[in-house]
Design an enzyme around this catalytic site. Structure first.
Site, PDB file in Angstrom:
ATOM      1  N   TYR A  19       0.887  -1.439  -0.082  1.00 44.60           N
ATOM      2  CA  TYR A  19       0.093  -0.005   0.157  1.00 44.60           C
ATOM      3  C   TYR A  19       0.970   1.307   0.000  1.00 44.60           C
ATOM      4  O   TYR A  19       0.578   2.310   0.507  1.00 44.60           O
ATOM      5  CB  TYR A  19      -0.896  -0.008   1.093  1.00 44.60           C
ATOM      6  CG  TYR A  19      -1.576  -1.386   1.695  1.00 44.60           C
ATOM      7  CD1 TYR A  19      -2.390  -1.895   0.801  1.00 44.60           C
ATOM      8  CD2 TYR A  19      -1.482  -1.737   2.736  1.00 44.60           C
ATOM      9  CE1 TYR A  19      -3.159  -3.092   0.987  1.00 44.60           C
ATOM     10  CE2 TYR A  19      -1.978  -3.142   3.185  1.00 44.60           C
ATOM     11  CZ  TYR A  19      -2.900  -3.616   2.223  1.00 44.60           C
ATOM     12  OH  TYR A  19      -3.397  -4.718   2.494  1.00 44.60           O
ATOM     13  N   TYR A 147     -14.184  -5.072   4.379  1.00 47.75           N
ATOM     14  CA  TYR A 147     -12.743  -5.373   3.578  1.00 47.75           C
ATOM     15  C   TYR A 147     -12.553  -6.706   3.927  1.00 47.75           C
ATOM     16  O   TYR A 147     -12.573  -7.113   5.228  1.00 47.75           O
ATOM     17  CB  TYR A 147     -11.545  -4.502   4.236  1.00 47.75           C
ATOM     18  CG  TYR A 147     -10.372  -4.948   3.849  1.00 47.75           C
ATOM     19  CD1 TYR A 147      -9.708  -4.663   2.821  1.00 47.75           C
ATOM     20  CD2 TYR A 147      -9.562  -5.816   4.962  1.00 47.75           C
ATOM     21  CE1 TYR A 147      -8.347  -4.996   2.364  1.00 47.75           C
ATOM     22  CE2 TYR A 147      -8.201  -6.251   4.526  1.00 47.75           C
ATOM     23  CZ  TYR A 147      -7.725  -5.974   3.170  1.00 47.75           C
ATOM     24  OH  TYR A 147      -6.474  -6.479   2.929  1.00 47.75           O
ATOM     25  N   ASP A 240     -16.642 -12.579   8.753  1.00 44.20           N
ATOM     26  CA  ASP A 240     -15.283 -12.551   8.635  1.00 44.20           C
ATOM     27  C   ASP A 240     -15.008 -11.646   9.982  1.00 44.20           C
ATOM     28  O   ASP A 240     -15.285 -10.630  10.078  1.00 44.20           O
ATOM     29  CB  ASP A 240     -15.215 -11.568   7.410  1.00 44.20           C
ATOM     30  CG  ASP A 240     -13.350 -11.427   7.323  1.00 44.20           C
ATOM     31  OD1 ASP A 240     -12.600 -11.507   8.403  1.00 44.20           O
ATOM     32  OD2 ASP A 240     -13.063 -10.797   6.297  1.00 44.20           O
ATOM     33  N   LYS A 269      -5.398 -13.002  11.856  1.00 46.65           N
ATOM     34  CA  LYS A 269      -4.769 -11.848  12.727  1.00 46.65           C
ATOM     35  C   LYS A 269      -4.341 -12.411  13.979  1.00 46.65           C
ATOM     36  O   LYS A 269      -3.479 -12.921  14.161  1.00 46.65           O
ATOM     37  CB  LYS A 269      -5.860 -10.925  12.614  1.00 46.65           C
ATOM     38  CG  LYS A 269      -5.769 -10.004  11.162  1.00 46.65           C
ATOM     39  CD  LYS A 269      -5.219  -8.691  11.068  1.00 46.65           C
ATOM     40  CE  LYS A 269      -5.166  -8.261   9.771  1.00 46.65           C
ATOM     41  NZ  LYS A 269      -6.343  -7.636   9.031  1.00 46.65           N
TER      42      LYS A 269
HETATM   43  C1  LIG Z   1      -6.574  -8.242   7.617  1.00 43.31           C
HETATM   44  C2  LIG Z   1      -8.161  -8.627   7.187  1.00 43.31           C
HETATM   45  C3  LIG Z   1      -8.119  -9.599   6.143  1.00 43.31           C
HETATM   46  C4  LIG Z   1      -7.045 -10.142   5.664  1.00 43.31           C
HETATM   47  O1  LIG Z   1      -6.199 -10.873   6.204  1.00 43.31           O
HETATM   48  P1  LIG Z   1      -4.697 -11.280   5.836  1.00 43.31           P
HETATM   49  O2  LIG Z   1      -3.950 -11.982   6.716  1.00 43.31           O
HETATM   50  O3  LIG Z   1      -4.094  -9.617   5.638  1.00 43.31           O
HETATM   51  O4  LIG Z   1      -4.754 -12.001   4.427  1.00 43.31           O
HETATM   52  C5  LIG Z   1      -9.502 -10.122   5.996  1.00 43.31           C
HETATM   53  N1  LIG Z   1     -10.566  -9.699   6.641  1.00 43.31           N
HETATM   54  C6  LIG Z   1     -10.494  -8.683   7.577  1.00 43.31           C
HETATM   55  C7  LIG Z   1     -11.663  -8.372   8.092  1.00 43.31           C
HETATM   56  C8  LIG Z   1      -9.145  -8.295   7.881  1.00 43.31           C
HETATM   57  O5  LIG Z   1      -9.123  -7.280   9.018  1.00 43.31           O
END
Ligand SMILES: *Cc1c(COP(=O)(O)O)cnc(C)c1O
Length: 422
Positions: A19, A147, A240, A269
């Site tokens: 980025y 996202y 997610d 994460k």
């Molecule tokens: C960071 C994130 C992702 C992507 O995870 P990566 O480990 O960077 O591939 C997907 N969804 C959410 C909500 C996130 O915060």
């Protein structure tokens, strides 16, 4: 500031940062080590970390329990393939995640990052319909401000305002809707689901808080509306929780807090306490059962090489130990109080659009933020001894749950001072 180390100068012409406008942005900052809630720079300065490395290091960096687990596992077995072979760390982790997750999300598919956990979830939902003989269910409902990662399918269900703009030509067309806020929002969402009917493969959303799309919060009624209207129509819901999982918004999982059980759940994460990359996709029995039969065509054809990596599993199990033994929920509540108090003065600074706090997330949203000022703000935070990295129009904090009140206050006060001055 002292001269940067040799490795920094040797690597700088070769490294490509995420980025980042490499031609214009100030060069990256050299880090020598991390410890707890601090980042130690190569030039000897120390920063209070307001981000916890994109909210992964929820127990603070280098937690001795996680480091010991990684070290022990590295000596025993750093990796073994997961095709046809299993190991203790993965089995224990799968059982523990299934027990902690909302409802009957009892099957765990491991992968290596958040984005792959989302890819896996989308593929699961698609093939679920194929296996049941329901052809044509190929589009996902997703939401403005969402996202879900940077891989292609994950991008296609993310808001296209920023990250995905250049790739539109490649992306499958999805159905992007506003979040169903309030009764009218819920009714409009229900109408959209009916309108797109049997073309819908699933709904994907970030419960309670949309993260990288702009740190946008919504209430439990909205969360429940997303899940209930879809499930009432037999549409699988993918939650997610890569951002919100593991207490970031307060409850262990945002869905648990709202009393709903999605059909598929994505974790990443903070799953390993921020030590190693890992993703997990959890599915309920009716999803898993649709993949059963004598036919290999019905099986789930996905398998990352480093799936269920034993070091990642060891880190994740150690992280879950800490959630069991440490008062993380109470710490999140205390962070919520500290950020609410500490960031309140930012509302009175000219140019502030909104100040909001949820769980251990603090946000100051600006009315506008030019690139020039963005870079100046980032530099000023480092000068102030803080690691705060604004993006878009957002200045945010997602600190480790172990951060002291004094450090939290220093971060909040630093944000208010820097925003007033720069
Ligand atoms: C960071 C994130 C992702 C992507 O995870 P990566 O480990 O960077 O591939 C997907 N969804 C959410 C909500 C996130 O915060």
């Amino acid at each position: 500031m002292s001269k940067p180390p040799g490795w920094y100068r040797a690597g700088l012409p070769h490294i490509w940062l995420p980025y980042t406008q490499m031609a214009a942005e100030p060069p990256p900052v050299a880090v020598a080590a991390t410890d707890g809630t601090r980042i130690r720079l190569a030039d000897g300065r120390e920063l209070i970390d307001g981000i916890a490395s994109w909210w992964t290091a929820c127990h603070g960096y280098n937690h001795p329990h996680i480091v010991a687990a990684i070290r022990e596992q590295a000596e025993k077995m750093p990796h073994v393939m997961f095709g046809g072979l299993v190991h203790e760390g993965a089995m224990r982790l799968a059982a523990r995640l299934a027990a902690l997750a909302p409802g009957d999300l009892g099957r765990v598919f491991f992968s290596d990052s958040g984005s792959t956990a989302v890819e896996v979830a989308l593929k699961m939902a698609l093939q679920y319909h194929v296996n049941r003989g329901e052809a044509g269910r190929e589009r996902f409902v997703c939401f403005d401000g969402g996202y879900h990662g940077d891989t292609v399918a994950a991008m296609s269900v993310s808001d296209d305002a920023g990250f995905a703009r250049a790739f539109r030509g490649l992306l499958p067309g999805q159905i992007r809707l506003p979040l169903p806020r309030g009764d009218e929002g819920r009714a409009a969402y229900a109408r959209a689901l009916d309108e797109h009917g049997k073309s819908i493969a699933g709904v994907i959303f970030e419960p309670s808080a949309q993260g990288a799309g702009g740190m946008i919060f919504h209430d439990d009624a909205t969360l429940r509306a997303v899940v209930e209207e879809a499930q009432a129509r037999g549409i699988p819901v993918i939650a997610d929780e890569i951002f919100t999982g593991f207490h970031r918004t307060g409850p262990l999982f945002a869905c648990t807090g709202a009393g709903v059980v999605p059909d598929i759940l994505c974790l990443g994460k903070a799953l390993t306490g921020g030590a190693v990359g890992m993703g997990a996709t959890l599915a309920r029995p009716h999803i898993f059962d649709a993949f059963s039969g004598n036919d290999l065509d019905a099986a789930f054809m996905h398998g990352p090489t480093f799936m269920a990596n034993p070091i990642a599993c060891a880190a994740a199990n150690a992280s879950l130990d800490l959630f069991e033994t440490e008062p993380r929920a109470r710490q999140v509540a205390a962070i919520n109080d500290a950020l609410t108090d500490g960031l309140a003065p930012a509302a009175r600074i000219a140019g502030t659009a909104d100040v909001r706090v949820k769980g251990a997330i603090g946000v100051v949203e600006l009315q506008a933020l030019s690139l020039e000022r963005l870079y100046a703000l980032r530099a000023a935070f480092i000068e102030a001894g803080l690691w705060v990295r604004p993006f878009g129009r957002i200045v945010y904090l997602t600190p480790a749950f172990t951060m002291s009140r004094a450090d939290l206050d220093a971060l909040s006060a630093g944000i208010c001072r820097v925003l007033a001055e720069v």
